[in-house]
Every structure is written in structure tokens, then in C-alpha cells.
Scaffold this active site. Structure first.
Site, mmCIF file in Angstrom:
data_model
loop_
_atom_site.group_PDB
_atom_site.id
_atom_site.type_symbol
_atom_site.label_atom_id
_atom_site.label_comp_id
_atom_site.label_asym_id
_atom_site.label_seq_id
_atom_site.Cartn_x
_atom_site.Cartn_y
_atom_site.Cartn_z
ATOM 1 N N ASP A 1 0.813 -1.228 0.036
ATOM 2 C CA ASP A 1 -0.018 0.018 0.039
ATOM 3 C C ASP A 1 0.943 1.357 0.001
ATOM 4 O O ASP A 1 2.119 1.147 0.185
ATOM 5 C CB ASP A 1 -0.972 -0.091 1.053
HETATM 6 C C1 BGC Z 1 -4.844 3.376 -0.075
HETATM 7 C C2 BGC Z 1 -5.029 2.353 -1.506
HETATM 8 C C3 BGC Z 1 -4.712 3.213 -2.635
HETATM 9 C C4 BGC Z 1 -3.530 3.854 -2.523
HETATM 10 C C5 BGC Z 1 -3.181 4.564 -3.979
HETATM 11 C C6 BGC Z 1 -3.490 4.407 -0.382
HETATM 12 O O1 BGC Z 1 -3.564 5.394 0.606
HETATM 13 O O2 BGC Z 1 -4.847 2.782 0.970
HETATM 14 O O3 BGC Z 1 -6.052 1.892 -1.371
HETATM 15 O O4 BGC Z 1 -4.777 2.067 -3.647
HETATM 16 O O5 BGC Z 1 -3.454 4.795 -1.474
HETATM 17 O O6 BGC Z 1 -4.128 5.788 -4.011
#
Ligand code: BGC
Length: 815
Positions: free
Chosen positions: A225
Site C-alpha cells: 500500500d
Molecule cells: C490506499 C490504497 C490506494 C493507494 C493509492 C492508499 O492510501 O490505502 O487503497 O490504492 O493509496 O492511491
């Protein structure tokens, strides 16, 4: 690409993204970089390739119903259709990987991101996630199943340690992921921010390798993530292939150094590179794909309509009849809430609004805002008086209420389960007029409904995407017969929720003391009344179930039954199968405690008025099994199980019994009960529903198989200290001021996002600063700041100067 021709540095470079939205390539070796984009209910692709701006400026895309909404369709095929449309938009935008779906369990109604998740039930979550992944990947666009695993809250999401026993982990928090991975083979899985039983998900070998790859057969790559990578080398060893986003040179360099110093076998790096190459080569977006955005809007509308849940409909107040004098009340009728805040926020191609949509059927329908979305509304009396005047002249009052944007979001959890008090007061005032009131709700997660008994109808729209308002008009007018069913329970009040006492924990850990008793597994087992049960949803027609029959061939068990549409309209019904384990009649002593019933199958079927349809649902070994942590096996205990076919978890229509002789993998009786014996709080749950809030250390210890770890922050500050904890220090105070200014800056131009950016900044571990700002901060600066905070001020200051110099040099050298 011939891996043997790559230098160590080139190989290590592939382990980090480029900027925010690319998997790095090595064009000189024939590997082109690819674009990734959020996810999960539409595409959020940045306007300019490489643009670093996080939440703004994405290309217009269709905003389909969010996961909380579409889960209520219980319709794999419908989700497949939406997946096809998302994949086409991705393809046209040259996006190779869509960052979704999310299969985390809705442990508490308060999780700020529940709107991005499907259900409180792992079977339903896994089935729906699989449907989406299968459809997207047939277009040669990869998915990223997220957030793996046990990411069930936003509070302290980047540092919290989820303390969860092995059985609960398997049966509740991993089962949906397992099902989706096995069925649909996602090309990527995104590991979560949090720790699980002491280890960051991003460096959790048990999760990323033992479970995901070795047991479930995952053959894609794990990506982090955004900012979840804690220690790059540990992550790589555990099974994390790509760190996102690019966080500066430190991490790739640390991998090179680890190989050179013999700390990391090069073979591990090579395997990761091979996997990355393999997955990147599978993707093939086709920019020439033709898309009809109007058609996609219609798909979004149909999907939203089939997801809306008619919770209550007294005396047939719905559907509206031509000629009904309606009054439309509620700010959301003109200013719809149709998606959630954070990384999933889509720039929609168009947005329906309810007032316009309903006026197509009821020309000139009067409207009053009734309430304001502003928390500091000074105008409440005036708005309510306007609504009352309108109500006076109407036969039926439709009120569009719900949670404003800044009540639920990625980055923070809700404070309570209530609607804004102003809305509750208005709804009650309208109900008190004695006129039929139809409450239509837009929210990402359950709300308390103190006016429920007085409202004539309640329609749960969730966050239905850009065409959600048109879909609502289709439902209230009866153009579409409602067929949505709740994918989660609606407790009467927050305190009834089994995680109430344990959520969100902190400062270091959150204990999952309620164990496997999540959602209806608790309410049903403990006999706690709910406002609306899991699986509930009404139709404008009726369905009659008959003739349940089981056909068995080893572990293949087919349940068939007939469903008759007894009303005068065509309609769709979701038939749900629940399984009750053998009764604990004393003979089963020594068995694991189990919920009274669990969902193990479902099918949605469309039936014409007066017609009867035969439905059939398959069950297998896992439908009967539970996870025995002592033997580390799934085991189906021998005994007589009851299979229930129901229209909801609380509306069982047909039942049949089946004798299971023994578990497939093991014939011996379960053992783990030695400690879970009769005095365990989990067993007392059947007679004392309150016990869930006081699960004793001893009982929890029995489940965990160890003492619950201490929940205290370490005495010295470290890389995983949050900014908010570091604020105790002089340096921390200054940093916090800078971070708050940056958060305000970032939120400019994105409505109601200040709270989210502030919460994210406050709870960010210090090591994430370079991950989000590699041009401004490096890990050496973080370490220097930590020195100052830990009482070595001068030493820290000198280290800071060196770190600044290093950053400048690093920035000049391309990776
Ligand atoms: C989120 C993810 C997301 C990623 C990219 C993160 O903060 O938890 O779900 O895909 O950002 O935007």
C-alpha cells in the site's frame, strides 16, 4: 528480458515504483514501465503521467456504485459487467493495473473506509471480489486485491498492530482473500499498512508467502500500500515484490547492499524480478478501445438500482403512484453524496441529481433543502420550517438524508454511528406530521435510526455512484423492482456491535477480542436484536420457497429448491444458504465453539410474476469446516448439520439436514477446546450477550494461545513513531506545524478533505515522510530528527546537515 544481463542495481530498481503511478521498466532490456491507478469502483488516473498530486486532476471516468453499495446487489454477474466497463476505461487510458477491489471485513460500522469494502461476511466478500477480478483481468488489465490483511480501521492504520487469534484470522479475516485468490488469481495483491500479530503486513512472511503463495497458490506480485513498506529488505524476504510509491534511493540501495554483504541471497531478488517481469508482461491495455461513456453511465445506473435496499415499506407506500402529491426534502436531493473520500475518489463523467430525475415523473415536485451539510449550521429552524410547509401540502414526503462527506473517509474513522443530529430531528419532525415519510439514505456504513418506527419506508442507497440518484428514482417509481439485500447487519445502536469495546484500540495494538463473532455471527448467536439483519431487503413482489433437496457426491453437495414469484411484478430474489453446525448436545464436548449460522452460498435469480424458478447452489468441504488452530487445519466435525435457505439471515424459509461423517483432512476430534472449555467467555456468549464486551484476558489468551501482548509505546522514539506521538518533543512540535500546513495545502481544491489529510499526517510514522515526499525528505533526515527527539540534540543537528547534503546529491543522480 534476460535477467542474467541485469546488474544488481537494475534488478533492485524494479522493486520500487516510479513516482506514484508507475511500475518501473527497464526499456533498454525490453521491459516497458506500466501505469497503475485506483480503484476500486472506477478509474482514478492522473491527468499528466507522473503527476505527483495525490487526489486531484484525474481524468473523467465513470463512478460506479461503491463497494458497500454494489455488495448489496449480491450479483456476481452485475459486478462482472461493472468490472468489464472499468477494465475498458482502464485500457483506453493505458492503465495496466486497477488498484482494487478491497476485501477487508467490516468489523465495526465505524471504519472510515467501510464504503470501499463489501461485507462483514468473508464468503460474500470473497465471492464478490473474485467476480470483479475475473472480469477485469479478462481484458488483460490486472487487479490489486487489497488491503492484505486485517486492515479494518483507519485509526492509526499505518502503525497499529492487529492482535487476532489464528482461528479468527483464518475464518474471518483471511477467508475472503483466500477465496478470491484461489478463484480469480489476481495479478497483484496489495499488502496493508498495519501490523498483524506484531509484524507489519509488508514484511509478514506468514501472510505474504506462507498463506498467499504457498497455501493459496498466488502467482502474481505483492505490492505495498502507498507508504506501507517498513523495512525494504525484510519486506523482500517476506514476499513483498514492489514498494509503492517510489520513496527515494535509500530502499533500492539497501537491497543492493544487503545482497553485497551476503545478508540477502541474490536468488530472492532474482525471483522477485522474474515475478515482476511476468506480471508486467501479462498486462496489455489497448488504447484503441472504444468506450461509450453514456452507456457506462447507464450500466452505473442499473448497477445502483439493483444494489438499493428497500429496508422497510409499510402499507405499500412505495412505489409511488402517478398522481401522488410528493414533497422532496433534503440537501442530498440536489447535492448528492454518491462516493467516498480518499484515494478512491473519482472525477465523474456526469452526476445525476434526484430532484431532476424525479421531476421527470412528477413534474414540478416541490423541494426544500430541510437541512444543511455544514456542521455549524445556524439556519436549522428556518430550513426545518420550510420543509414543514412543503410537507403540509403533500401526500407523501420523500427525504434524502445521509452522512455528509466529512463524516466518513479514508484516513479516519467515524466518531459514532449517528446521522447528524439536525437530520435526525428533521426526519422525526416530518414523521410527527402523521404523513407517510419515505427516508432515503446515502451513507457508506450503517447509521442508527431513532425514527425508524415512525417512518413509513426506509430506502438504503449507500453511495451509489454517479448515476445513483437516477437509480433511486427508478426504485421509488417502481420502474425497477428493488432487489438489494444488506451485506452487513444494521445494529440498533453502536454499543450492540461486538467490536464496540475493542475498536479502534491503540496506542500500539488493537485486540480482536470478539474473535469470530463478527456481525450477524454475533447478533444471531447471542440473540441480540438488530435494526435490520444481514441479508435483509424487500421487494415489491413476494417470493415463496419450496422443495429443498440435497444431492450428494462425496464433498460435492448440491442444494436445490424452487422459488416462486407470488406477486404481480417481475422481480429478483437473492436466495441465501446458511449452515448451522451440529448441536452441542454434550456428545460434541471438545469441539470448537461456533456461530449458530454462517453464510456458505447464495444466488440471485430473476423471476417473472407468477413463475417458479429452480435454483441450485453448490456446497463443499469448506462450507462445513472450521479452522482448528492446534492442528493448523480446516476440519469438518462429524455430526448433523442443518442447511437453511433464507431470504435473509433472519428469514429462513426452508431447511434440510445432512450428516457429515468426518473431516476430509482429519478424523480426530478437535482438541483446542481444552482451554476453550465450558467456562470460556466465547461459550457463554449463547446465554449472555453482554459477555462480548468483557471477554476476559483468560478467554482471549485461550484463543490466542499466548498472553495478549502489552499495549504500550516504547520509551524511545523510532522510525515507526507517529508524528502525533513525536509531537511531545521540540522537534516534533515544529514538524507537526509543517505537516499541518502541508495537509491544508494538499486539501485545497478537494472538498471536505482537510480532516482526512490532517488525520493522515498526524498518524503517519516518521519513516513514511520520505515515502510520501522523496524530493524533500530522506530516511537519514528522519534518523537525524529522531536523534534530536531522543535527547541527542547536537548530534542530531549535525546528522541533519549531512542528510540534507545527501538528499541534494541523490536528487541529482537518477536511480
Ligand atoms: C490506499 C490504497 C490506494 C493507494 C493509492 C492508499 O492510501 O490505502 O487503497 O490504492 O493509496 O492511491
Amino acid at each position: 528480458m534476460n535477467i542474467e544481463k541485469l546488474t544488481l542495481k537494475e534488478k533492485a530498481s524494479l522493486l520500487s515504483g516510479r513516482g506514484n503511478w508507475f511500475f518501473r521498466g527497464l526499456p533498454e532490456h525490453g521491459l516497458q514501465e506500466i501505469i497503475v491507478a485506483d480503484g476500486p469502483h472506477g478509474l482514478r488516473k492522473k491527468v499528466e503521467p507522473g503527476a505527483q498530486s495525490e487526489y486531484k486532476d484525474s481524468i473523467p471516468a465513470t463512478c460506479f456504485p461503491t463497494a458497500c453499495a454494489i455488495a448489496s446487489s449480491w450479483d456476481r454477474a452485475l459486478i462482472g459487467t461493472v468490472g468489464d466497463a472499468i477494465a475498458k476505461e482502464a485500457s483506453a487510458g493505458q492503465v495496466s493495473i486497477v488498484l482494487g477491489p478491497g476485501a477487508n471485513i467490516k468489523r465495526s460500522p465505524l471504519c472510515g473506509r467501510n464504503f470501499e469494502y463489501f461485507s462483514e461476511d468473508p464468503f460474500l466478500s470473497g465471492e464478490l471480489a473474485a467476480a470483479m477480478i475475473k472480469s477485469i483481468q479478462t481484458h488483460k488489465i490486472g487487479c490489486s486485491l487489497k488491503h492484505f490483511a486485517v486492515n479494518n480501521q483507519e485509526k492509526l492504520r499505518m502503525t497499529i498492530d492487529a492482535v487476532v487469534d489464528e482461528r479468527t484470522l483464518h475464518e474471518i479475516y483471511l477467508a475472503g482473500f483466500e477465496n478470491a485468490v484461489k478463484q480469480s488469481k489476481p495479478w497483484t495483491v496489495m499488502c496493508a499498512y498495519n501490523r498483524v500479530n506484531g509484524k507489519y503486513a509488508s514484511e509478514n512472511h506468514y501472510l505474504l508467502t506462507r498463506k498467499l503463495r504457498d497455501e493459496w497458490g498466488f502467482d502474481g506480485i505483492v505490492i505495498s500500500d502507498w507508504g506501507a513498506c517498513n523495512n525494504r529488505v525484510e519486506g523482500l524476504k517476506a514476499g513483498l515484490e514492489i514498494e509503492m510509491p517510489y520513496s527515494g534511493k535509500h530502499n533500492p540501495e539497501s537491497v543492493v547492499q544487503a545482497v553485497e554483504s551476503g545478508q540477502l541471497p541474490e536468488a530472492i531478488l532474482d525471483t522477485a524480478v522474474e515475478r515482476i517481469y511476468d506480471v508486467m508482461s501479462r498486462t496489455a491495455p489497448d488504447p484503441s478501445v472504444q468506450i461509450d461513456m453514456e452507456e457506462h453511465h447507464l450500466i452505473a445506473r442499473e448497477a445502483a438500482a439493483d444494489s438499493i435496499v428497500l429496508l422497510k415499506n409499510e402499507s405499500g407506500v412505495l412505489p409511488l403512484k402517478p398522481g401522488d402529491r410528493i414533497a422532496v426534502i433534503g440537501e442530498f436531493a440536489v447535492n448528492p453524496r454518491y462516493q467516498g473520500a480518499g484515494s478512491s475518489r473519482i472525477n465523474p463523467t456526469s452526476i445525476d441529481n434526484f430532484l431532476e430525475q424525479i421531476r421527470a415523473d412528477f413534474p414540478g415536485a416541490p423541494f426544500a433543502a430541510g437541512f444543511s451539510l455544514d456542521r455549524n449550521n445556524k439556519n436549522e429552524k428556518h430550513l426545518a420550517a420550510e420543509a414543514a410547509t412543503l410537507a403540509d401540502a403533500a401526500d407523501k414526503i420523500i427525504i434524502l438524508a445521509g452522512l455528509p462527506d466529512d463524516y466518513e473517509s479514508e484516513g479516519f474513522d467515524r466518531a459514532d454511528m449517528k446521522l447528524p443530529a439536525e437530520q435526525d430531528r428533521l426526519i422525526q419532525m416530518l414523521c410527527d406530521t402523521g404523513k407517510p415519510v419515505i427516508v432515503c439514505l446515502s451513507n457508506g456504513s450503517p447509521v442508527e435510526m431513532p425514527w425508524n418506527n415512525d417512518a413509513s419506508a426506509v430506502v438504503e442507497c449507500y453511495l451509489g455512484g454517479q448515476a445513483g440518484a437516477g437509480a433511486l428514482a427508478d426504485i421509488v417509481t417502481g420502474r425497477v423492482n428493488p432487489s438489494g439485500k444488506l451485506a452487513e447487519s444494521f445494529p440498533v445502536k453502536l454499543e450492540d456491535n461486538p467490536s464496540f469495546k475493542w475498536f479502534p484500540g491503540g496506542p500500539l495494538r488493537v485486540e480482536y477480542r470478539e474473535g469470530i463473532y463478527v456481525g450477524y455471527r454475533y447478533y444471531d448467536t447471542a440473540g441480540v436484536p438488530v435494526l435490520y439483519p444481514f441479508g435483509h431487503g424487500l421487494s415489491y413482489t413476494g417470493f415463496e420457497y419450496s422443495g429443498i433437496k440435497l444431492t450428494r457426491n462425496g464433498w460435492e453437495i448440491e442444494v436445490s429448491l424452487n422459488v416462486k414469484n407470488t406477486g404481480s411484478r417481475r422481480g429478483k430474489e437473492v436466495v441465501q444458504l446458511y449452515i448451522t453446525p451440529p448441536e452441542d448436545d454434550g456428545k460434541n464436548k471438545g469441539s470448537l465453539h461456533r456461530p449458530v449460522k454462517e453464510l456458505k452460498g447464495f444466488v440471485k435469480t430473476e423471476i417473472a410474476a407468477g413463475e417458479e424458478a429452480a435454483v441450485s447452489i453448490k456446497l463443499g468441504f469448506r462450507s462445513f469446516a472450521c479452522y482448528d488452530p492446534q492442528q493448523k487445519l480446516w476440519v469438518a466435525e462429524p455430526g448433523i448439520y442443518t442447511i437453511h435457505a433464507g431470504a435473509s439471515s433472519a428469514d429462513i424459509r426452508q431447511s434440510a439436514e445432512i450428516r457429515i461423517e468426518s473431516g476430509k483432512k482429519n478424523n480426530t476430534p478437535l482438541l483446542s477446546s481444552e482451554k476453550a472449555a465450558d467456562e470460556s467467555d466465547y461459550i457463554k456468549l449463547r446465554t449472555n450477550s453482554e459477555i462480548i464486551h468483557v471477554i476476559s484476558d483468560k478467554s482471549f489468551e485461550g484463543e490466542l494461545g499466548r498472553k495478549p501482548p502489552v499495549n504500550l509505546l516504547p520509551e524511545t522514539y523510532g522510525r515507526t513513531t507517529t508524528l502525533s506521538d513525536f509531537q511531545q518533543t521540540f522537534t516534533g512540535k515544529i514538524l507537526m506545524r509543517i505537516a499541518m500546513r502541508a495537509a491544508r495545502e494538499q486539501s485545497k481544491g478537494i472538498e471536505n478533505s482537510a480532516g482526512m489529510f490532517e488525520a493522515m499526517a498526524k498518524e503517519m510514522p516518521l519513516r513514511a515522510m520520505p515515502q510520501f515526499n522523496p524530493e524533500m525528505v530522506n530516511i537519514e533526515m528522519v534518523d537525524a530528527l529522531l536523534l534530536t527527539g531522543n535527547g541527542h540534540f547536537l548530534q542530531g543537528l549535525f546528522a541533519l546537515l549531512r542528510a540534507v547534503k545527501k538528499l541534494k546529491t541523490d536528487l541529482k543522480e537518477e536511480l
